[in-house]
Design an enzyme around this catalytic site. Structure first.
Site, PDB file in Angstrom:
ATOM      1  N   GLU A  89       2.397  -7.933   8.520  1.00  0.00           N
ATOM      2  CA  GLU A  89       2.241  -6.476   8.653  1.00  0.00           C
ATOM      3  C   GLU A  89       3.183  -5.676   7.754  1.00  0.00           C
ATOM      4  O   GLU A  89       3.050  -4.476   7.631  1.00  0.00           O
ATOM      5  CB  GLU A  89       2.446  -6.051  10.103  1.00  0.00           C
ATOM      6  CG  GLU A  89       1.146  -5.947  10.886  1.00  0.00           C
ATOM      7  CD  GLU A  89       0.302  -7.212  10.796  1.00  0.00           C
ATOM      8  OE1 GLU A  89      -0.841  -7.122  10.315  1.00  0.00           O
ATOM      9  OE2 GLU A  89       0.795  -8.293  11.174  1.00  0.00           O
ATOM     10  N   PRO A 131       0.815  -1.225   0.000  1.00  0.00           N
ATOM     11  CA  PRO A 131       0.000   0.000   0.000  1.00  0.00           C
ATOM     12  C   PRO A 131       0.843   1.268   0.000  1.00  0.00           C
ATOM     13  O   PRO A 131       0.332   2.351  -0.280  1.00  0.00           O
ATOM     14  CB  PRO A 131      -0.823  -0.094   1.290  1.00  0.00           C
ATOM     15  CG  PRO A 131      -0.633  -1.459   1.826  1.00  0.00           C
ATOM     16  CD  PRO A 131       0.571  -2.068   1.172  1.00  0.00           C
ATOM     17  N   ARG A 181      -3.612  -7.724 -20.831  1.00  0.00           N
ATOM     18  CA  ARG A 181      -4.631  -7.259 -21.791  1.00  0.00           C
ATOM     19  C   ARG A 181      -4.035  -6.295 -22.809  1.00  0.00           C
ATOM     20  O   ARG A 181      -4.574  -6.108 -23.883  1.00  0.00           O
ATOM     21  CB  ARG A 181      -5.758  -6.514 -21.052  1.00  0.00           C
ATOM     22  CG  ARG A 181      -6.506  -7.338 -20.070  1.00  0.00           C
ATOM     23  CD  ARG A 181      -7.544  -6.523 -19.326  1.00  0.00           C
ATOM     24  NE  ARG A 181      -8.766  -6.432 -20.099  1.00  0.00           N
ATOM     25  CZ  ARG A 181      -9.152  -5.403 -20.811  1.00  0.00           C
ATOM     26  NH1 ARG A 181      -8.430  -4.311 -20.828  1.00  0.00           N
ATOM     27  NH2 ARG A 181     -10.261  -5.429 -21.500  1.00  0.00           N
ATOM     28  N   ASP A 216     -11.340   0.945 -23.990  1.00  0.00           N
ATOM     29  CA  ASP A 216     -11.591   0.841 -22.553  1.00  0.00           C
ATOM     30  C   ASP A 216     -11.563   2.195 -21.868  1.00  0.00           C
ATOM     31  O   ASP A 216     -10.870   3.104 -22.314  1.00  0.00           O
ATOM     32  CB  ASP A 216     -10.491   0.003 -21.874  1.00  0.00           C
ATOM     33  CG  ASP A 216     -10.672  -1.464 -22.123  1.00  0.00           C
ATOM     34  OD1 ASP A 216     -11.755  -1.860 -22.600  1.00  0.00           O
ATOM     35  OD2 ASP A 216      -9.720  -2.207 -21.841  1.00  0.00           O
TER      36      ASP A 216
HETATM   37  N1  ADE Z   1      -0.745  -5.365  -0.129  1.00  0.00           N
HETATM   38  C1  ADE Z   1      -1.681  -5.078   0.799  1.00  0.00           C
HETATM   39  N2  ADE Z   1      -2.470  -4.065   0.411  1.00  0.00           N
HETATM   40  C2  ADE Z   1      -2.022  -3.699  -0.850  1.00  0.00           C
HETATM   41  C3  ADE Z   1      -2.404  -2.698  -1.781  1.00  0.00           C
HETATM   42  N3  ADE Z   1      -3.402  -1.856  -1.551  1.00  0.00           N
HETATM   43  N4  ADE Z   1      -1.710  -2.622  -2.928  1.00  0.00           N
HETATM   44  C4  ADE Z   1      -0.672  -3.451  -3.165  1.00  0.00           C
HETATM   45  N5  ADE Z   1      -0.263  -4.401  -2.318  1.00  0.00           N
HETATM   46  C5  ADE Z   1      -0.921  -4.521  -1.168  1.00  0.00           C
END
Ligand code: ADE
Length: 260
Positions: free
Chosen positions: A115, A88, A153, A168
């Protein structure tokens, strides 16, 4: 396109990879996905891949040794192709990023669990970090499948229809125009007459206008990022000055700038 995926859960991938476009891309030698179980490189008796964080706090952290060893054996260090950490904390994955990836011969993805990762993986191993959006999943496996699918794709030949990807949403920088199929009237709701006119120039202009209007209503931020023709600006101008649409102030600014 050749993908290497490093994961603790290789078993979650095959069902999706054996379906539809990805399956066909594999059959046509346009896609190869090699799954590597990180646990195979954990050398202790229990094949440990995580440990408690230094400094305390909750949760577990992915250990560096098994991941470095796996990458060393499969890709070498520094790696022979871009090596992406799915997290994230990464740069947000977009259609442009998928297009850039689709031009590579090979791409490697590391899926996390627990985590987080030992920071040395970020600092000394991977070449970039990608997030699929501002939310937290339990692991990088779904993000990896998303990257594989969006990228594949765009590999020439992967979609049966050569125009499939270019129509798209996002490929033109705009959201897609509305699509209809038979019947021409369903529960009293009619397919727009212009689509049944057979006049392709008129249909194309209608579709472009619909894309512009949908984008203005749903994602006005996208309009700030693309080149708009004079005809596009005219359509937007009409709508923006006639109705109060959120974000229309910035579009008004663009229209003004373009006219100067
Ligand atoms: N691993 C956990 N959450 C994620 C996300 N939002 N994007 C990429 N990898 C992740």
């Amino acid at each position: 396109m050749y993908f290497d995926v490093f994961t603790l859960f290789p078993e979650v991938f095959p069902a999706y990879l054996e379906t539809s476009i990805l399956k066909r891309a594999k059959e046509n030698d346009l896609l190869e996905v090699h799954l590597h179980d990180i646990r195979d490189w954990a050398t202790d008796k229990h094949h440990t891949t995580d440990d408690t964080p230094y400094g305390g706090g909750g949760g577990m952290v992915m250990k560096p040794e098994p991941i470095f060893s796996a990458v060393q054996e499969i890709l070498d260090i520094p790696p022979i192709c871009p090596l992406v950490l799915l997290t994230p904390q990464g740069e947000t994955f977009t259609q442009q990023k998928a297009l850039a990836f689709s031009k590579l011969p090979r791409l490697a993805l590391i899926c996390g669990r627990y985590e987080g990762f030992d920071e040395r993986i970020r600092e000394h191993l991977v070449t970039e970090e990608i997030s699929i959006g501002d939310y937290v999943l339990s692991g990088g496996e779904l993000p990896a499948l998303i990257v594989i699918e969006a990228t594949t794709r765009l590999v020439p030949g992967a979609l049966g229809d050569p125009d499939g990807a270019s129509d798209d949403s996002f490929s033109s920088g705009l959201l897609e125009y509305p699509q209809y199929t038979r019947p021409p009237v369903f529960q009293g709701w009619k397919v727009p007459e212009v689509l049944q006119s057979g006049d392709h120039a008129v249909i194309n202009r209608w579709r472009r206008n619909q894309s512009l209007l949908h984008t203005l209503q749903k994602r006005p931020d996208l309009l700030l990022k693309i080149d708009l023709t004079d005809a596009d600006l005219k359509v937007l101008e009409q709508v923006v000055y006639e109705s109060e649409i959120p974000g229309s102030d910035s579009i008004k600014k663009i229209i003004k700038q373009r006219k100067e």
